[in-house]
Each structure stands twice: as C-alpha cells, then as structure tokens.
Design a protein around this motif. Structure first.
Motif, PDB file in Angstrom:
ATOM      1  N   ARG A   1      -4.726  -0.934 -11.981  1.00  0.00           N
ATOM      2  CA  ARG A   1      -3.971  -2.577 -12.556  1.00  0.00           C
ATOM      3  C   ARG A   1      -5.332  -3.264 -12.789  1.00  0.00           C
ATOM      4  NH1 ARG A   1      -1.173  -0.521  -8.145  1.00  0.00           N
ATOM      5  NH2 ARG A   1      -3.276  -1.004  -6.676  1.00  0.00           N
TER       6      ARG A   1
ATOM      7  N   TYR B   1       4.063   3.968 -16.697  1.00  0.00           N
ATOM      8  CA  TYR B   1       3.361   2.824 -16.439  1.00  0.00           C
ATOM      9  C   TYR B   1       1.946   3.113 -16.276  1.00  0.00           C
ATOM     10  CZ  TYR B   1       4.811   4.592 -11.884  1.00  0.00           C
ATOM     11  OH  TYR B   1       5.024   5.326 -10.984  1.00  0.00           O
TER      12      TYR B   1
ATOM     13  N   GLN C   1      -2.918  13.356  -6.255  1.00  0.00           N
ATOM     14  CA  GLN C   1      -1.988  12.443  -6.812  1.00  0.00           C
ATOM     15  C   GLN C   1      -0.499  12.817  -6.304  1.00  0.00           C
ATOM     16  OE1 GLN C   1      -2.469   9.357  -7.659  1.00  0.00           O
ATOM     17  NE2 GLN C   1      -4.728   9.466  -8.043  1.00  0.00           N
TER      18      GLN C   1
ATOM     19  N   THR D   1      -0.377  11.929  -2.073  1.00  0.00           N
ATOM     20  CA  THR D   1       0.790  11.213  -2.063  1.00  0.00           C
ATOM     21  C   THR D   1       1.667  12.520  -2.408  1.00  0.00           C
ATOM     22  OG1 THR D   1       0.099   9.282  -2.693  1.00  0.00           O
ATOM     23  CG2 THR D   1       2.407   9.604  -3.240  1.00  0.00           C
TER      24      THR D   1
ATOM     25  N   PRO E   1       6.709   7.418  -2.512  1.00  0.00           N
ATOM     26  CA  PRO E   1       6.649   6.344  -3.199  1.00  0.00           C
ATOM     27  C   PRO E   1       8.014   6.577  -4.003  1.00  0.00           C
ATOM     28  CG  PRO E   1       4.530   7.152  -3.492  1.00  0.00           C
ATOM     29  CD  PRO E   1       5.330   8.192  -2.515  1.00  0.00           C
TER      30      PRO E   1
ATOM     31  N   GLN F   1       9.232   3.532  -6.316  1.00  0.00           N
ATOM     32  CA  GLN F   1       9.032   2.821  -7.247  1.00  0.00           C
ATOM     33  C   GLN F   1       9.938   1.718  -7.776  1.00  0.00           C
ATOM     34  OE1 GLN F   1       5.767   3.300  -7.606  1.00  0.00           O
ATOM     35  NE2 GLN F   1       5.131   5.137  -7.618  1.00  0.00           N
TER      36      GLN F   1
ATOM     37  N   ARG G   1      10.148   9.188 -13.869  1.00  0.00           N
ATOM     38  CA  ARG G   1       9.935   9.728 -12.401  1.00  0.00           C
ATOM     39  C   ARG G   1      10.662  10.820 -12.308  1.00  0.00           C
ATOM     40  NH1 ARG G   1       5.777   8.353  -9.353  1.00  0.00           N
ATOM     41  NH2 ARG G   1       7.132   8.327  -7.414  1.00  0.00           N
TER      42      ARG G   1
ATOM     43  N   ASP H   1       5.664   3.318  -2.142  1.00  0.00           N
ATOM     44  CA  ASP H   1       4.866   2.228  -3.244  1.00  0.00           C
ATOM     45  C   ASP H   1       6.346   1.813  -3.897  1.00  0.00           C
ATOM     46  OD1 ASP H   1       2.513   3.115  -1.997  1.00  0.00           O
ATOM     47  OD2 ASP H   1       2.080   4.128  -3.797  1.00  0.00           O
TER      48      ASP H   1
ATOM     49  N   SER I   1       1.558  -3.993 -14.049  1.00  0.00           N
ATOM     50  CA  SER I   1       0.385  -4.390 -14.862  1.00  0.00           C
ATOM     51  C   SER I   1       0.375  -3.587 -15.944  1.00  0.00           C
ATOM     52  CB  SER I   1      -0.888  -4.438 -13.846  1.00  0.00           C
ATOM     53  OG  SER I   1      -1.984  -4.593 -14.654  1.00  0.00           O
TER      54      SER I   1
HETATM   55  N1  SAH Z   1       0.176   9.611  -7.551  1.00  0.00           N
HETATM   56  C1  SAH Z   1       1.203   8.646  -6.602  1.00  0.00           C
HETATM   57  C2  SAH Z   1       0.619   7.168  -7.026  1.00  0.00           C
HETATM   58  C3  SAH Z   1      -0.863   6.526  -7.472  1.00  0.00           C
HETATM   59  S1  SAH Z   1      -0.898   5.132  -7.998  1.00  0.00           S
HETATM   60  C4  SAH Z   1       2.423   8.724  -6.853  1.00  0.00           C
HETATM   61  O1  SAH Z   1       2.993   9.099  -7.675  1.00  0.00           O
HETATM   62  O2  SAH Z   1       3.085   8.247  -5.900  1.00  0.00           O
HETATM   63  C5  SAH Z   1      -0.669   4.161  -6.524  1.00  0.00           C
HETATM   64  C6  SAH Z   1       0.525   3.134  -6.928  1.00  0.00           C
HETATM   65  O3  SAH Z   1       0.179   2.249  -7.730  1.00  0.00           O
HETATM   66  C7  SAH Z   1       1.773   3.719  -7.468  1.00  0.00           C
HETATM   67  O4  SAH Z   1       2.523   4.406  -6.718  1.00  0.00           O
HETATM   68  C8  SAH Z   1       2.307   2.495  -8.089  1.00  0.00           C
HETATM   69  O5  SAH Z   1       3.357   2.152  -7.361  1.00  0.00           O
HETATM   70  C9  SAH Z   1       1.161   1.606  -8.523  1.00  0.00           C
HETATM   71  N2  SAH Z   1       0.927   1.609  -9.760  1.00  0.00           N
HETATM   72  C10 SAH Z   1       0.462   2.527 -10.560  1.00  0.00           C
HETATM   73  N3  SAH Z   1       0.400   2.202 -11.956  1.00  0.00           N
HETATM   74  C11 SAH Z   1       0.727   0.955 -11.908  1.00  0.00           C
HETATM   75  C12 SAH Z   1       0.996  -0.418 -12.888  1.00  0.00           C
HETATM   76  N4  SAH Z   1       0.596  -0.156 -14.041  1.00  0.00           N
HETATM   77  N5  SAH Z   1       1.329  -1.432 -12.411  1.00  0.00           N
HETATM   78  C13 SAH Z   1       1.599  -1.856 -11.063  1.00  0.00           C
HETATM   79  N6  SAH Z   1       1.476  -0.805 -10.210  1.00  0.00           N
HETATM   80  C14 SAH Z   1       1.115   0.600 -10.651  1.00  0.00           C
END
Ligand code: SAH
Ligand code: SF4
Ligand code: F3S
Length: 462
Positions: A71, A184, A222, A257, A284, A286, A298, A324, A358
């Motif tokens: 982020r 994202y 990841q 994760t 997660p 999302q 996803r 998450d 972000s």
């Molecule tokens: N590989 C894991 C996540 C890794 S990043 C998965 O897929 O579950 C950890 C967390 O950061 C993500 O689950 C997501 O909720 C958040 N994240 C990732 N990119 C983001 C972004 N551009 N803006 C806001 N949150 C983000």
C-alpha cells in the motif's frame, strides 16, 4: 569467488570502517511475515559475515530497510525514514545504507532512490538476497553504489543461515511468489512467479525449529494452497501438513495465507486430523460482493466462501476464523459495501485485517474508474470497524469462564503473562508464583473478563 569466500573476506574489509570493535547492523522490516522471514535470512548472512546487531541507527555501520509495496502508506514511511538517514550519514560517512524488499522491485521507485537519495549505497531485490555477501564485497572494494535488481534468478537457495527474531514463534516459508494477479495487488509483480521449496528441505528446517524449542510455527506463502504446483515435487499442501505433523514435540502448526479459490476439503480434513494444527484459519475474503470479487479477479464467489467456512466449522466447531478485507475498491457501490458488511455479520470473524484500497502503479485496478470519494471510503471503513468490534466484543464476552489452552509468550511489565490461544486470541493472565518460569510453555488459562476484544484471565496452575 563463491559466497563462502565473500563471507570470509568481509570482516577484514569492515574492520577499518566500523565505529566499534564489531561492525553493527540495524535492520528494519516492513510488511508481511514473508518479509520478516527474508529479514531473518539476511540477518543470518550478516551474522556469518561477523556483524552484531543494534536497534540504534546512530551506532550502526550498516543500515537496511527491508521494504513493502503493498500500500502507498507503507512506501511513504520508507521514504520518510530513509530521508531522515541523511544526517546520520553526515555524522558517519562510513555508514552503509541499504534497501531491499518488494518496494525496490519497482523501477520508478528505484529510479527515485538512485536520483534523489545519493547517500543510499546498496539496493537489492527480492530475488538476490543470497548474493548479499558478494554485493557488500563489491561495495567495500571500490564500487560507490551497487544496484542489483535482477528478476531472472528465481532459483531457491536453501543453504542460507537464519537468525530468527523470536524464541517461541517461528516462520517457515514453504513457497515464494504469487501467480494470482488479483487486480489490486502488486505482489505478483514484485515477488515473481510461484516457486515451492522441496518437501525434504522444509521437513529438515521444520525438525530443526521444533528441536530448538519453538512452539508456534507458521508455514508461509502468498497462497500456501498452491504449494507443490509449481515444482517437480509431487506433494500438495494438505500432504505437507500431514507430513510435518508427524514430527514429535509440543508445538502448534499454523499456515498463512490460504486463498479461498484453492482451499479444499482435503485441506480442512488434514487440519482436523493433524495433532498439532492450531484451530485457526486465516482465509482472506476481500469483499462480500460477487461483482467486486470478479473485478478483483479473486475467482471464487461469496457463496463458495461461505461454504468453505461452514465446512471448516463442521469439522472443527471451535475453529477461529480471521480474514483480510478491502474497503473502497474502485467503483464499489454502497450496496456492494453492504454485501461485505453482511458477510462479516454472517461469518462472525475472530478478527479482521482491514484495508482501504490503495492504487498500485501497474496493476489493472489502478486504471479502473473510481467515483467514490476518500471521505466516503473512510466513513465506510469506520462503519465496518464498528461492526467488527461489536462482533469481537461479543465473541470475547462469550469466552468468559472458559478454560483455554494457551502458549505463554512473555511476561509484561505489570507482571502478567501475555498468552496466545490456538485461535490467535491474546489473554493477559495473572499467575501465582514465578510467572517467568511459564514463558515459552503451554498452559491452561481461565478467562475471567473481557474488555472489548481483549481478554483477561488467570493461569490454572497446580
Ligand atoms: N496473498 C494473500 C494476501 C497478501 S497481501 C491473499 O491473497 O490473501 C495482504 C492483504 O493486503 C491482502 O489480503 C489485501 O487485503 C491487502 N491488499 C493487497 N493489495 C492492496 C491494495 N492495493 N490496497 C489495499 N489493500 C491491499
Ligand atoms: Fe496479491 Fe492476490 Fe497474490 Fe494474494 S493472491 S498476493 S492478494 S495477487
Ligand atoms: Fe508487502 Fe511484499 Fe509482503 S509487498 S505484504 S512485503 S510480499
């Protein structure tokens, strides 16, 4: 020259440059546990090269920021902290300032460091950590600045020493990189394609960790559910769990994760059958809206996600589920956001990591239309947090009077013991007698009170 030769050449080269008898390194890691684990391997290499460690930048001879790009906020902090080093470098011109991690895998970021931060000496990417001794050697034998950001070398290096941060919890990477390209997310761009470690190396490291007395071990990736798909190794993740679980000892086994699209019934069965798996699943979600999930790429639906939660709870009724969630994905409507709230209400998570979207340069979502204001996004975030806090408070209140198996992690300054449950909930527990003796041990704790989402209790002793 081989890595071992570079390692043995460094102490002599550092002798004239360091402030004290032993050169000292300061390492600060941002981001996820994957980065923490990399930091531990880098510390292992530095230790092998004769370095000690300090928390004070003014005493350091080598400063390293191990960065995160997930982020914007994470990146801003690095720019701020590196900016502040200018004065430290002026006082100690021999100081070596280095940057590594996900952030520097982006060309526009490295360009900015190269041009605007001339006192940064060394920048190396996530694929070349094992080459740190060589890079440092080049710096100490005449090169003014060294930048090594090759994407090509994706070989996994198994022979790196590790200097672990804690004595109770340990991180064990089982795979690196990501192939999922959620729209994202920057991770696949900065970490490259999925690579799985071979089972034998993981088992060897795991047995070592258990022998060393670590009690809470988290397997990292990841997307641990795609373990083995990218390698010649025939094992899959559920099988890996079962294999590791055969290692005798008193410990909890966790993993992070899991991606819902690859979370299988076999995995949940393995979790249930294994003796050591903590009753904790980090999955997660999302977003609770199918349209948003689709635009996030996803590759699962809200319904499938809820099915997985039901299947996990059917097998392990006491399982603690964490997740998450992203608020304010481009174009997210009020209704779509409410789908997220209703999913949270339905699942009743133990805890949530919450993020406001972000934009990340180079990702598809950064190009999407977004008519939602920052103010609206932060109001939605507050609403979501209020909901989750009330759920967590109810869940905690319902645990009062129960007895939980806990791992005692540390004694706090007020004498109480900070204990973690298998479900990843912290209990601050009183204890009769010598509290310090319990640190690092499994014990039973009775929950006596709930304060919002934290618990107070007492150790059941004798
Ligand atoms: N590989 C894991 C996540 C890794 S990043 C998965 O897929 O579950 C950890 C967390 O950061 C993500 O689950 C997501 O909720 C958040 N994240 C990732 N990119 C983001 C972004 N551009 N803006 C806001 N949150 C983000
Ligand atoms: Fe990012 Fe998605 Fe990969 Fe997780 S699975 S690291 S969110 S691209
Ligand atoms: Fe950040 Fe890289 Fe982890 S972007 S979240 S440190 S994989």
């Amino acid at each position: 020259m081989h890595t071992a030769d570079y390692i043995s050449a460094i102490p002599e080269l550092m002798r004239d440059r360091s402030l004290g008898e032993q050169p000292l390194a300061f390492i600060h890691t941002y981001g996820c546990q994957g980065n923490v684990s990399d930091g531990e391997r880098i510390a292992g290499l530095l230790e092998a090269m004769g370095f000690g460690f300090t928390d004070d930048v003014n005493k350091a001879d080598f400063i390293l920021y191990n960065t995160c790009a997930v982020r914007e906020h994470a990146e801003d902090r690095v720019f701020g902290n590196v900016g502040a080093l200018k004065h430290v470098k002026r006082r100690n011109p021999n100081l070596i300032i280095a940057l590594c991690g996900c952030m520097v895998q982006q060309q526009h970021i490295t360009d900015r460091f190269k041009e605007s931060y001339p006192y940064v000496n060394l920048i190396f990417g996530t694929h070349v950590i094992h080459r740190l001794p060589e890079l440092l050697y080049r710096l100490l034998t005449g090169e003014k600045r060294v930048f090594e950001l090759s994407q090509e070398d994706c070989t996994l290096h198994e022979d790196m020493p590790v200097r672990r941060d804690g004595r109770i919890r340990a991180w064990l990477p089982v795979m690196y990189g990501c192939n999922n390209f959620c729209t994202y997310c920057i991770v696949p761009y900065v970490r490259g394609r999925e690579r799985s470690r071979d089972t034998d190396s993981i088992v060897r490291e795991f047995e070592d960790i258990v022998k060393m007395g670590y009690r809470d071990i988290t397997l990292l990736g990841q997307n641990v559910n795609s373990y083995g798909r990218s390698a010649d190794c025939p094992a899959r993740f559920p099988e890996l769990l079962r294999t590791l679980d055969q290692t005798d000892g008193e410990y909890w086994l966790r993993f992070m994760t899991s991606h819902p699209k690859d979370c299988s019934m076999e995995l949940l069965d393995a979790m249930k059958d294994c003796r050591h798996t903590a009753r904790h699943l980090h999955l997660p979600f999302q977003s609770g809206s199918n349209e948003i999930l689709q635009r996030m790429n996803r590759r699962y639906t809200r319904e499938r996600y809820l099915e997985l939660i039901a299947a996990a709870r059917e097998r392990m009724p006491d399982i603690s589920i964490t997740s998450d969630v992203i608020v304010g994905f481009p174009g997210e409507t009020r209704e779509q956001f409410e789908d997220t709230l209703s999913l949270i209400r339905e699942v009743r998570f133990t805890s949530l990591f919450t993020f406001i979207y972000s934009p990340r340069k180079g990702t598809p979502a950064a190009e999407m239309e977004d008519g939602i204001s920052a103010k609206e996004k932060s109001e939605r975030m507050s609403e979501l947090l209020r909901l989750q806090e009330s759920i967590a408070a109810e869940r905690c209140a319902s645990m009062v009077d129960s007895v939980q198996r806990v791992l005692v992690e540390e004694q706090m300054s007020d004498g109480r013991l900070s204990c973690r449950t298998g479900g990843n909930i912290i209990i601050a527990a009183d204890c009769a007698g010598d509290g310090a003796a319990y640190v690092g041990q499994f014990a039973e704790a009775r929950v006596t009170a709930a304060r919002n989402w934290t618990l107070a209790g007492e150790l059941v002793t004798g």
